[in-house]
Design a protein around this motif. Structure first.
Motif, PDB file in Angstrom:
ATOM      1  N   ARG A  67     -20.675  -2.742  28.797  1.00 28.74           N
ATOM      2  CA  ARG A  67     -21.538  -3.641  28.012  1.00 28.74           C
ATOM      3  C   ARG A  67     -21.188  -5.097  28.284  1.00 28.74           C
ATOM      4  NH1 ARG A  67     -24.524  -3.148  23.827  1.00 28.74           N
ATOM      5  NH2 ARG A  67     -23.562  -4.856  22.701  1.00 28.74           N
ATOM      6  N   THR A 121     -23.513  10.287  22.433  1.00 31.48           N
ATOM      7  CA  THR A 121     -24.726   9.766  21.792  1.00 31.48           C
ATOM      8  C   THR A 121     -24.732   8.241  21.755  1.00 31.48           C
ATOM      9  OG1 THR A 121     -23.702   9.811  19.601  1.00 31.48           O
ATOM     10  CG2 THR A 121     -24.939  11.770  20.257  1.00 31.48           C
ATOM     11  N   GLY A 122     -23.673   7.622  22.234  1.00 25.76           N
ATOM     12  CA  GLY A 122     -23.643   6.159  22.274  1.00 25.76           C
ATOM     13  C   GLY A 122     -23.182   5.531  20.964  1.00 25.76           C
ATOM     14  N   ASP A 123     -22.587   6.334  20.088  1.00 29.41           N
ATOM     15  CA  ASP A 123     -22.154   5.813  18.782  1.00 29.41           C
ATOM     16  C   ASP A 123     -20.793   5.124  18.937  1.00 29.41           C
ATOM     17  OD1 ASP A 123     -21.741   5.305  16.140  1.00 29.41           O
ATOM     18  OD2 ASP A 123     -21.291   7.368  15.580  1.00 29.41           O
ATOM     19  N   GLU A 163     -22.167  17.753  17.838  1.00 30.90           N
ATOM     20  CA  GLU A 163     -21.377  17.079  16.802  1.00 30.90           C
ATOM     21  C   GLU A 163     -21.478  17.855  15.487  1.00 30.90           C
ATOM     22  OE1 GLU A 163     -22.565  13.024  16.097  1.00 30.90           O
ATOM     23  OE2 GLU A 163     -21.229  12.863  14.376  1.00 30.90           O
ATOM     24  N   THR A 180     -25.924  15.696  19.790  1.00 26.90           N
ATOM     25  CA  THR A 180     -26.072  15.567  18.338  1.00 26.90           C
ATOM     26  C   THR A 180     -25.852  16.907  17.668  1.00 26.90           C
ATOM     27  OG1 THR A 180     -27.736  13.908  18.845  1.00 26.90           O
ATOM     28  CG2 THR A 180     -27.573  14.603  16.567  1.00 26.90           C
ATOM     29  N   TRP A 234     -25.987   2.205  19.550  1.00 30.82           N
ATOM     30  CA  TRP A 234     -26.696   2.990  18.540  1.00 30.82           C
ATOM     31  C   TRP A 234     -25.830   3.115  17.288  1.00 30.82           C
ATOM     32  CZ3 TRP A 234     -31.659   4.153  18.987  1.00 30.82           C
ATOM     33  CH2 TRP A 234     -32.227   4.273  20.260  1.00 30.82           C
ATOM     34  N   THR A 238     -19.800   1.989  18.146  1.00 33.25           N
ATOM     35  CA  THR A 238     -19.310   1.192  17.027  1.00 33.25           C
ATOM     36  C   THR A 238     -18.714   2.085  15.945  1.00 33.25           C
ATOM     37  OG1 THR A 238     -21.162  -0.253  17.507  1.00 33.25           O
ATOM     38  CG2 THR A 238     -19.969  -0.683  15.483  1.00 33.25           C
ATOM     39  N   GLU A 285     -32.106  17.325  24.199  1.00 37.26           N
ATOM     40  CA  GLU A 285     -32.314  17.260  22.757  1.00 37.26           C
ATOM     41  C   GLU A 285     -33.794  17.125  22.417  1.00 37.26           C
ATOM     42  OE1 GLU A 285     -28.244  15.585  20.915  1.00 37.26           O
ATOM     43  OE2 GLU A 285     -29.690  14.046  21.377  1.00 37.26           O
TER      44      GLU A 285
END
Lengths: 230, 624
Positions: B549, B515-517, B459, B456, A47, B519, A95
């Motif tokens: 992954r 949140t899978g962030d 954060e 989220t 994401w 990168t 969420e």
């Protein structure tokens, strides 16, 4: 029996050869072996954060459910997914969010041959999977699936309700696949899922953002009453 | 929580991928270990078999065609093949099978004598191709041989094995892609593909019935396995497999059948009888760990306590501790956390102990319990806040700080002590209604939101705390401001205790991980103000996620590379070791995969480790 099978095989053979040759020729002419290789990696990308302005959707302003953050990712060359996290005024876990998956058609003949697995099931839910999802999304709350569908700008959608003494939650889901009037040719389907918990008792207030959202994809998606409005 | 967030994705990937890739590297094998093959495991040999799709060859006596020549003679071609390649185990199994077909049959005396090259054809190359799972090539080679030697007929045994191996391959393909009805159809078309010697396929068939909600049929399949397959270990593993789909009553019946039906000489079925108890303990522990499951009955609780005490099971004791903590029986919780810490000291046990003692008002003892882990474990540092700073520190920046009796403050302490994170949010809301927000309070809100799986918002709370901390006077944070911007986190001589700014940055990083962030976080990590220890922890989590992954993308060498890099930062948890094992397995480094799975399973045997080990062993010995 064996003779018949043999004949069938012989008859099929030229067709198979022609098809194989066509595929090989297409690949070779396109110089696209690298393309195929790239597209064989079909797991979703991680994401990444996007600005609300870059989302393919506009939500009506609602101070109770503001956009907290938005993310996007792709799967192969044909799926784009967006996750819009909304404010959650409750103390409940999980969420509030709007999820959008856009399934586009491959933009080249090669894309027809190499497609990632679908990122959402069709039908979107079965009785069993819905029960599992509701239990996961709204642990400890009493849930009920609405008897009849509701309608937003893009057609009918279904929803379920979850409540406890102080909170009400909704889960709404919709598959837009009407190519005759709603979707442009390049888009195969759009899946929307909306999960919101609030402190109101009336679920309509919670569904209001979903009822009034506007899709803003590059290729125009028509609203269901676009053709009857004038 | 953060540990789960860090490693779960990898495990999910590993499990899913393992199912998908397990069989990629598996040669189908002949699977001829038909020890006393049961009636359901054998089938009659039809007279005609497909060589290539659509082409059938009649298996009939033909001059010079070797073993298939005599109408009433048993086909010993497979036996001779095993003798020739020296596969004693399969040879013995084949002898047993042939004796079962004809009790008067004796193995040929010339079994080990090289066969003179005569009009017959050496079938070894075809058998080798079938063994390697190269079915199309095997059929092509047979067809080519028949073209060259028209008088030759392949042995019935070879054709039969080819059919069965192909059927088994179809079944596994369907199972891997969850085409459950196709699994059932493949098994119906080739019943030998789900015989005892292909136990994995038999399990897959039962699973297919269960997935299609045909539980009675699934139960029947499991019953057939535990009553007909002779090996005790296989029966035991079958019951563990079945536990995913069957009711406790059915499992009880299955265990009774498995422990008594058709006993084979030399097999000890006592291990089958204990399965039910192990499953029951597993269920109780699961219930203990599930906050939604409600209280256990007195009898169940007593049984769980006894089992945990007997085995000195530290993880079980911790689960029991949290169970009592949720029930607000803090003294019992303290006792079990202390037991766990005594058996196997760990930061998890210390965390529970701190919070139980805190809830009992024994703050000094709580601090003492956390001392060995302070500064070394994030979870302990977090727990210690319940008895040191957070509730008071949370209010320290605002009006609430001096008073110490702000509404919500004691509620926050209490909520944290009982792991009630909704209560934590409510208390913070109450405090915010009466006083200005402080950085510490917002930071605490971030941690509670994280626990509520709202990363989220968490954060955002940490970011808000960060911004507020920058504006707060130094005394309000209780930390010297001069250190924040000047420290070099990579300097090992520095004290590793984090500043509020670093805590906030760390909180944001944990939230972004959730949140899978991946990168964005990888990109920002070098510039983030965190201690070296915090950075290493986040880096390790990123590497674990990337390894997951990589496994999903079948980049097995990358999996090892990433896990090796992670190992330099911190120890490897069990689930990532299993991930490493599957990477080794898929790279065909079977000895290493086997050694790793075995060492994991020897320490703590779980369904996952047993399955990994069994799959690897079967692949090593072509026992599918």
């Amino acid at each position: 029996m064996s003779g018949r099978s043999h004949r069938v095989r012989k008859a099929l053979l030229p067709g198979l050869l022609v098809r194989g040759a066509l595929l090989a020729a297409t690949l070779a002419l396109g110089g696209c072996f690298g393309w195929v290789d790239n597209n064989l990696t079909q797991s979703p990308t991680p994401w990444r954060r996007v600005q609300p302005a870059d989302l393919p959707v506009t939500l009506p302003a609602n101070p109770k459910f503001p956009i907290v953050a938005a993310r996007a990712r792709t799967t192969g060359a044909i799926y784009s997914s967006y996750n819009v996290v909304l404010g959650n005024p409750t103390l409940l876990p999980g969420e509030n969010r709007l999820s959008i998956d856009v399934h586009t058609l491959p933009d080249s003949p090669l894309g027809m041959f190499v497609q990632p697995p679908r990122v959402f099931p069709v039908p979107l839910y079965s009785t069993e999977t819905l029960a599992e999802t509701l239990a996961k999304e709204f642990p400890g709350l009493k849930t009920k699936v609405a008897d009849s569908a509701r309608r937003n700008r893009y057609g009918d959608y279904d929803f379920a309700l979850a409540q406890d003494a102080t909170n009400t939650c909704v889960l709404a889901w919709q598959l837009i696949s009407d190519h005759d009037r709603t979707l442009p040719r390049r888009i195969e389907a759009i899946r929307l899922e909306y999960r919101v918990c609030g402190t109101e008792r009336n679920p309509r207030a919670l569904l209001q953002p979903f009822d009034n959202l506007v899709l803003t994809l590059p290729d125009a998606v028509l609203e269901i009453d676009d053709l009857t409005r004038f | 929580m953060t540990d789960r967030a860090k490693t779960d994705p990898a495990m999910t990937h590993s499990k899913r991928l393992r199912r998908a890739t397990t069989l990629v590297g598996i040669t189908v094998g002949l699977g001829l270990t038909l020890n006393a093959a049961p009636a359901w495991a054998t089938s009659t040999t039809p007279g005609a078999r497909a060589l290539v799709p659509g082409v059938k060859v009649e298996v009939a006596p033909a001059p010079g065609s070797g073993p298939a020549a005599a109408p009433n003679a048993l086909d010993d071609s497979a036996l001779r093949y095993y003798a020739r390649i020296g596969d004693v185990e399969r040879m013995e199994a084949e002898i047993a099978r042939l004796r079962a077909l004809d009790p008067g049959w004796e193995p040929p005396k010339d079994l080990f004598t090289p066969q003179a090259a005569g009009p017959g054809v050496d079938e070894s190359p075809f058998w080798s191709l079938v063994s390697a799972g190269k079915f199309a090539e095997a059929r092509a080679a047979i067809a080519e041989q028949r073209r060259q030697t028209p008088s030759w007929q392949p042995s019935a045994k070879l054709l039969q094995e080819l059919d069965v191996a192909e059927g088994a391959s179809r079944l596994r393909g369907a199972s891997d892609t969850k085409r459950w009805q196709d699994v059932i159809d493949a098994a119906a078309a080739q019943p030998e593909a789900v015989a005892c010697n292909r136990l994995d396929n038999a399990w897959r068939l039962a699973e297919a019935y269960a997935e299609l909600k045909q539980f009675d049929r699934a139960f029947d399949r499991y019953k057939t396995i535990v009553s007909q397959c002779p090996r005790a270990k296989e029966r035991r593993d079958t019951i563990f497999k079945a536990s995913r789909h069957l009711s406790p009553e059915q499992l009880r019946e299955l265990t009774a059948i498995g422990a008594t039906a058709n006993p084979a000489a030399g097999e000890d079925y006592s291990a089958v009888r204990t399965v039910e108890g192990e499953l029951e303990t597993g269920r109780l522990l699961e219930k203990l760990g599930n906050p939604k499951a409600g209280p256990l009955s007195v009898a169940d609780l007593a049984r769980a306590e006894q089992t945990i005490r007997d085995k000195q099971d530290a993880d079980g004791a911790i689960a029991l501790g949290w169970y009592f903590q949720r029930q607000k029986k803090h003294a019992d919780a303290q006792r079990w956390f202390a037991e766990a810490n005594g058996w196997t000291p760990s930061d998890k046990a210390a965390e529970g102990l701190i919070l139980a003692l805190a809830a009992l008002g024994k703050k000094a003892e709580a601090r003492e319990a956390g001392a060995p882990w302070q500064g070394k474990s994030g979870r302990v540092d977090q727990a210690l806040k319940a008895v040191t700073t957070p509730p008071t520190r949370a209010a320290s920046g605002g009006n609430a700080a001096s008073g110490g009796g702000t509404p919500g403050q004691s509620a926050l302490s209490a909520a944290l002590a009982r792991d009630d994170f909704a209560g934590c949010l409510a208390a913070i809301q109450q405090m915010l209604a009466h006083s200005r927000p402080t950085a510490a309070l917002l930071q605490q809100r971030g941690w509670c939101l994280l626990e509520l799986k709202r990363p989220t918002e968490a954060e955002a709370a940490f970011a808000e705390a960060q911004a507020l901390a920058a504006r707060e006077p130094a005394k309000a944070t209780g930390k010297p401001t001069k250190s924040t911007g000047l420290r070099d986190p990579n300097d090992p001589t520095l004290d590793e205790s984090a500043t509020p700014a670093q805590e906030n940055a760390y909180g944001q990083a944990v939230a972004r991980l959730a949140t899978g962030d991946v990168t964005g976080l990888s990109r920002d990590l070098p510039r983030t103000n965190m201690t070296a220890k915090q950075k290493a922890e986040i880096r390790a989590s990123l590497l674990a996620t990337e390894a997951g992954r990589a496994l999903e993308d079948k980049r097995y060498r990358d999996v090892l590379r990433l896990l090796d890099a992670r190992k330099e930062l911190t120890t490897e948890p069990r689930n990532l070791s299993i991930l490493r094992g599957w990477a080794l397995y898929n790279l065909k480094r079977l000895d290493e995969a086997h050694a790793l799975f075995k060492s994991i399973d020897d320490r703590l045997s779980t369904e996952e480790s047993r399955e990994a080990l069994s799959t690897t062993v079967k692949t090593m010995y072509h026992d599918w």
